[in-house]
Design a protein around this motif. Structure first.
Motif, PDB file in Angstrom:
ATOM      1  N   PHE A   4      43.684  15.453 -20.759  1.00 17.12           N
ATOM      2  CA  PHE A   4      43.076  16.176 -21.872  1.00 17.12           C
ATOM      3  C   PHE A   4      43.651  17.592 -21.840  1.00 17.12           C
ATOM      4  O   PHE A   4      43.918  18.126 -20.766  1.00 17.12           O
ATOM      5  CB  PHE A   4      41.554  16.224 -21.719  1.00 17.12           C
ATOM      6  N   GLU A  20      42.333  14.777 -26.436  1.00 19.08           N
ATOM      7  CA  GLU A  20      42.896  13.797 -25.516  1.00 19.08           C
ATOM      8  C   GLU A  20      44.404  13.792 -25.698  1.00 19.08           C
ATOM      9  O   GLU A  20      44.903  13.849 -26.814  1.00 19.08           O
ATOM     10  CB  GLU A  20      42.322  12.419 -25.811  1.00 19.08           C
ATOM     11  N   TRP A  48      35.956  11.138 -21.279  1.00 18.84           N
ATOM     12  CA  TRP A  48      35.791  12.302 -22.158  1.00 18.84           C
ATOM     13  C   TRP A  48      34.663  13.187 -21.647  1.00 18.84           C
ATOM     14  O   TRP A  48      34.771  14.417 -21.645  1.00 18.84           O
ATOM     15  CB  TRP A  48      35.520  11.828 -23.587  1.00 18.84           C
TER      16      TRP A  48
END
Length: 72
Positions: A4, A20, A48
């Motif tokens: 990321f 991302e 995430w």
């Protein structure tokens, strides 16, 4: 692990977005989004939610709390 990256303006002390992948955010037509000129951080995380937790810590914000159930 996934990659990321956080992006922001060149004249800003902190980034303003996390995406991302390793490329800066782009519109559907392929043009770069404005204010995403400089790479600030490259974060390796499994999910995430983990990346957002790291991003929040680096920004000096409160702990990240996902809106929905977090991925395991």
């Amino acid at each position: 692990m996934q990659i990321f990256t956080s992006w922001g303006r060149k004249d800003s002390p902190f980034p303003h977005t996390l995406v991302e992948g390793e490329s800066p955010p782009k519109f559907n037509d392929g043009t770069l989004q404005p204010d995403c000129e400089q790479l600030f951080w490259r974060i390796e995380a499994a999910t995430w939610e983990e990346a957002m937790a790291i991003y929040h810590l680096r920004q000096g914000w409160q702990a990240y709390k996902p809106d929905e159930n977090a991925s395991p």
